[in-house]
Design a protein around this motif. Structure first.
Motif, short mmCIF file in Angstrom:
data_model
loop_
_atom_site.label_atom_id
_atom_site.label_comp_id
_atom_site.label_asym_id
_atom_site.label_seq_id
_atom_site.Cartn_x
_atom_site.Cartn_y
_atom_site.Cartn_z
N MET A 170 0.85 -1.20 0.00
CA MET A 170 0.00 0.00 0.00
C MET A 170 0.88 1.24 0.00
O MET A 170 1.83 1.33 0.78
CB MET A 170 -0.91 -0.01 1.24
CG MET A 170 -1.84 1.20 1.31
SD MET A 170 -2.92 1.11 2.76
CE MET A 170 -3.96 -0.29 2.32
N ALA A 171 0.60 2.20 -0.92
CA ALA A 171 1.37 3.43 -1.03
C ALA A 171 0.44 4.62 -0.87
O ALA A 171 -0.72 4.58 -1.28
CB ALA A 171 2.08 3.48 -2.38
N LEU A 172 0.99 5.70 -0.28
CA LEU A 172 0.18 6.88 0.00
C LEU A 172 0.91 8.12 -0.51
O LEU A 172 2.11 8.29 -0.27
CB LEU A 172 -0.07 7.00 1.50
CG LEU A 172 -1.08 8.07 1.95
CD1 LEU A 172 -2.47 7.72 1.45
CD2 LEU A 172 -1.08 8.18 3.47
N GLY A 173 0.18 8.99 -1.23
CA GLY A 173 0.74 10.23 -1.73
C GLY A 173 -0.15 11.40 -1.37
O GLY A 173 -1.35 11.24 -1.10
N ARG A 174 0.44 12.60 -1.36
CA ARG A 174 -0.31 13.78 -0.96
C ARG A 174 -0.04 14.95 -1.91
O ARG A 174 1.04 15.05 -2.50
CB ARG A 174 0.05 14.22 0.46
CG ARG A 174 -0.49 13.31 1.56
CD ARG A 174 -0.19 13.90 2.93
NE ARG A 174 -0.76 13.08 3.99
CZ ARG A 174 -0.17 12.04 4.53
NH1 ARG A 174 1.03 11.67 4.09
NH2 ARG A 174 -0.76 11.35 5.48
N ALA A 175 -1.03 15.83 -2.02
CA ALA A 175 -0.90 17.10 -2.72
C ALA A 175 -1.94 18.05 -2.12
O ALA A 175 -2.79 17.63 -1.32
CB ALA A 175 -1.13 16.93 -4.22
N ASP A 216 -4.32 6.86 -2.29
CA ASP A 216 -3.95 5.56 -1.74
C ASP A 216 -4.02 4.52 -2.85
O ASP A 216 -5.06 4.39 -3.52
CB ASP A 216 -4.87 5.18 -0.59
CG ASP A 216 -4.54 3.81 -0.02
OD1 ASP A 216 -3.60 3.73 0.79
OD2 ASP A 216 -5.21 2.84 -0.42
N ILE A 217 -2.93 3.80 -3.07
CA ILE A 217 -2.89 2.75 -4.09
C ILE A 217 -2.83 1.41 -3.36
O ILE A 217 -1.88 1.12 -2.64
CB ILE A 217 -1.65 2.90 -5.01
CG1 ILE A 217 -1.67 4.29 -5.66
CG2 ILE A 217 -1.64 1.81 -6.06
CD1 ILE A 217 -0.44 4.56 -6.50
N GLY A 218 -3.88 0.61 -3.54
CA GLY A 218 -3.95 -0.68 -2.87
C GLY A 218 -4.18 -1.82 -3.84
O GLY A 218 -4.22 -1.63 -5.07
N GLN A 219 -4.35 -2.99 -3.28
CA GLN A 219 -4.59 -4.17 -4.11
C GLN A 219 -6.05 -4.22 -4.53
O GLN A 219 -6.93 -3.65 -3.89
CB GLN A 219 -4.23 -5.44 -3.33
CG GLN A 219 -2.75 -5.52 -2.97
CD GLN A 219 -2.43 -6.79 -2.21
OE1 GLN A 219 -3.32 -7.53 -1.81
NE2 GLN A 219 -1.14 -7.05 -2.01
N VAL A 259 -7.20 2.69 -6.76
CA VAL A 259 -6.77 4.03 -6.35
C VAL A 259 -7.94 4.73 -5.63
O VAL A 259 -9.04 4.84 -6.19
CB VAL A 259 -6.32 4.87 -7.56
CG1 VAL A 259 -5.92 6.27 -7.10
CG2 VAL A 259 -5.17 4.19 -8.28
N ILE A 260 -7.67 5.18 -4.42
CA ILE A 260 -8.66 5.95 -3.66
C ILE A 260 -8.12 7.36 -3.49
O ILE A 260 -7.01 7.56 -2.99
CB ILE A 260 -8.93 5.32 -2.28
CG1 ILE A 260 -9.49 3.90 -2.44
CG2 ILE A 260 -9.90 6.18 -1.49
CD1 ILE A 260 -9.72 3.20 -1.12
N LEU A 261 -8.90 8.34 -3.90
CA LEU A 261 -8.53 9.74 -3.78
C LEU A 261 -9.47 10.40 -2.77
O LEU A 261 -10.69 10.42 -2.97
CB LEU A 261 -8.65 10.44 -5.14
CG LEU A 261 -7.68 9.93 -6.22
CD1 LEU A 261 -8.08 10.46 -7.58
CD2 LEU A 261 -6.25 10.37 -5.88
N ALA A 262 -8.90 10.91 -1.69
CA ALA A 262 -9.68 11.53 -0.62
C ALA A 262 -9.33 13.00 -0.51
O ALA A 262 -8.16 13.36 -0.45
CB ALA A 262 -9.41 10.83 0.72
N ALA A 307 2.08 8.92 -4.88
CA ALA A 307 1.82 7.63 -4.24
C ALA A 307 2.50 6.48 -4.97
O ALA A 307 2.94 5.51 -4.33
CB ALA A 307 0.31 7.39 -4.19
N SER A 308 2.61 6.59 -6.28
CA SER A 308 3.25 5.52 -7.05
C SER A 308 4.76 5.63 -7.08
O SER A 308 5.43 4.76 -7.66
CB SER A 308 2.71 5.52 -8.48
OG SER A 308 3.05 6.74 -9.14
N GLY A 309 5.31 6.68 -6.50
CA GLY A 309 6.76 6.86 -6.47
C GLY A 309 7.33 7.43 -7.75
O GLY A 309 8.56 7.43 -7.92
#
Length: 502
Positions: A1-6, A24-27, A65-68, A92-94
């Motif tokens: 699970m990876a998490l990114g912000r903006a 949030d990028i999950g399975q 992909v979940i965008l909150a 989030a994906s690096g």
């Protein structure tokens, strides 16, 4: 699970709130879920952002992909979040480092090919970012001149998502503002074009000096519109804070030019007499847009043929006239727009409107109904009323009337005197002073107030009308360079209120 912000900005009225976007990028099966009270335009951003990322040469994540968007309870409207959504997913994906995106606010709509498109409300969004303490903001390159009007924050312009990604990686630089644009002076005609009509010209000067509302009545072709169009030329240029405030309103309305966005002169807004309540006050579906009263903020709102305007439209203006602000209620909140303007009304005396009043063929009841749309409460808020009459031979006179510059200099002196008097309270014009201040702390001598008290006792004037008459008396005093209004100043102010339709 990876998490990114903006981060981006939600603009309601002229106020902005910072919005944090988490990705949030999950399975799971490839899908995109958007949460945080998005509207329809924002829901559709899922497809825009995904196509923009792919067409910019980047890889879209294969998982779920979940965008909150938070605050989660704040409704999110429009497409201004597209660029921030794309950067959050790439973070989030690096695909991009997070050092620069962690300190930068991102604004702009994405095209399917990755171009960053301009949106409404860039200026108030940048102001909100600066107020919140952010160090940099990325905006569409087409809105760079508009965003560059704000000092104290680094403003960068991006033409595409590819350029933003390269900047985040440190591989390229983004565009910067060229500097403050030159002032643009808009000429609405000179007052010397108006020949004759000395009383109306004097009323216009008093209105300009004190920020008072004005009603002009008279037959068509007598010069009512010419006088109204020349009122902005008598007003002083906008100060820097006022110019930024007015420009922010026009930014929300989507009416700014790309090269010279800063509005430095008082605006002149003249809606058609068939305008609706929404067009006059503001509103609309989705984001509440500013109406004519807000676009005329710090300037002039001219309503020609005001007797033809709908009664509901006229009555809806009573609150902005009194409070200098419009509050548009929606299901999820209230949008606030400033609306401190000078109102100029122009009307014919009757439907047939002959050049000479003796040629009128309208019945007395018809004449009364024609101007009856101007209700008592609305007219009570009009400080100066002038009945204009035709002048034989005036149109062909060779006498030179005073120019706008001569009158503007007198207006500037009077406004300076008023500003110094009310400096402690931060009021600029006499029209802004509350009635209780005039009655208690700056009370006039009893002999000067005698005509006002007599009008109140006889029922010819309301308490609000008395306060407005005293304000006009202060303005007349400032124009003649006096220290305190005399009984002659008060009588002149009362004379202005007793003319016109009522």
């Amino acid at each position: 699970m990876a998490l990114g912000r903006a981060h981006s900005v939600a603009v309601t009225g002229v106020d902005g709130v910072l919005v944090e976007i988490e990705a949030d990028i999950g399975q799971g099966l490839p899908s995109v879920h958007l949460v945080g009270l998005p509207d329809t335009a924002l829901q559709e951003s899922r497809d825009r952002v995904r196509s923009a990322v792919a067409n910019s040469g980047e890889k879209w994540p294969d998982g779920r992909v979940i965008l909150a968007l938070s605050p989660a309870t704040l409704p999110k409207l429009g497409s201004v979040y597209d660029l921030a959504l794309a950067v959050a997913v790439l973070d989030a994906s690096g695909a991009v480092p997070s050092e620069r995106s962690a300190t930068t606010v991102l604004l702009g709509e994405l095209a399917l090919d990755g171009r960053v498109r301009r949106v409404r409300g860039i200026l108030p969004a940048v102001i909100a970012a600066r107020r919140a303490g952010w160090s940099a903001v990325v905006v569409p390159e087409a809105a760079l001149a508009e965003a560059g009007l704000v000092d104290g924050i680094a403003v960068l312009g991006a033409s595409s998502l590819r350029a933003v990604v390269a900047w985040l990686r440190g591989e390229a630089a983004l565009a910067e503002p060229d500097g403050p644009p030159p002032d643009i002076v808009h000429h609405g005609g000179d007052l010397c074009d108006v020949v004759g009509q000395d009383e109306a010209r004097w009323a216009l000067e008093v209105a300009a000096a004190g920020g008072h509302h004005l009603l002009l009545t008279g037959p068509p072709g007598i010069g009512k519109t010419m006088l109204a169009q020349r009122l902005p030329g008598l007003l002083p240029p906008l100060t820097e804070p006022e110019a930024l405030e007015v420009t922010a309103i026009h930014s929300m309305a989507g009416m700014l030019s790309g090269e010279h966005p800063l509005i430095t002169v008082p605006p002149f807004v003249a809606p058609h007499h068939s305008t609706s309540v929404t067009a006059m006050i503001g509103g609309g579906s989705g984001t509440a847009r500013p109406g004519a009263v807000s676009r005329a903020h710090r300037g002039v709102l001219f309503l020609d043929e005001c007797a033809e305007i709908g009664t509901k439209v006229l009555e809806a203006m009573r609150t902005p006239l009194e409070e200098g602000e419009v509050r548009i209620a929606r299901r999820d909140g209230v949008a606030r727009y400033p609306a401190r303007f000078q109102l100029v009304l122009a009307a014919n005396p009757c439907p047939c409107a002959p050049a000479r009043d003796v040629d009128c063929v309208c019945a007395p009841l018809v004449r009364r109904r024609y101007l009856g749309k101007l209700s008592g409460p609305l007219m009570d808020r009009i400080d100066i009323r002038v009945q204009m009459h035709g002048q034989v031979g005036a149109a062909f006179s060779t006498d030179l009337a005073e120019s706008s510059k001569v009158v503007r200099d007198r207006v500037a002196v009077a406004r300076r005197a008023a500003s110094e008097r009310w400096y402690e309270y931060q009021w600029v014009t006499n029209a802004e002073v509350p009635g209780h201040i005039l009655r208690q702390q700056f009370r006039l001598p009893r002999e000067s107030l005698a005509p006002v008290e007599d009008a109140l006792r006889s029922g010819r004037m309301s308490a609000r009308g008395a306060d407005r008459a005293i304000r006009v008396a202060w303005t007349i005093c400032d124009l003649r360079g006096g220290e305190l209004p005399t009984v002659q100043d008060v009588l002149a102010a009362l004379n202005f209120r007793q003319r016109g339709v009522r």
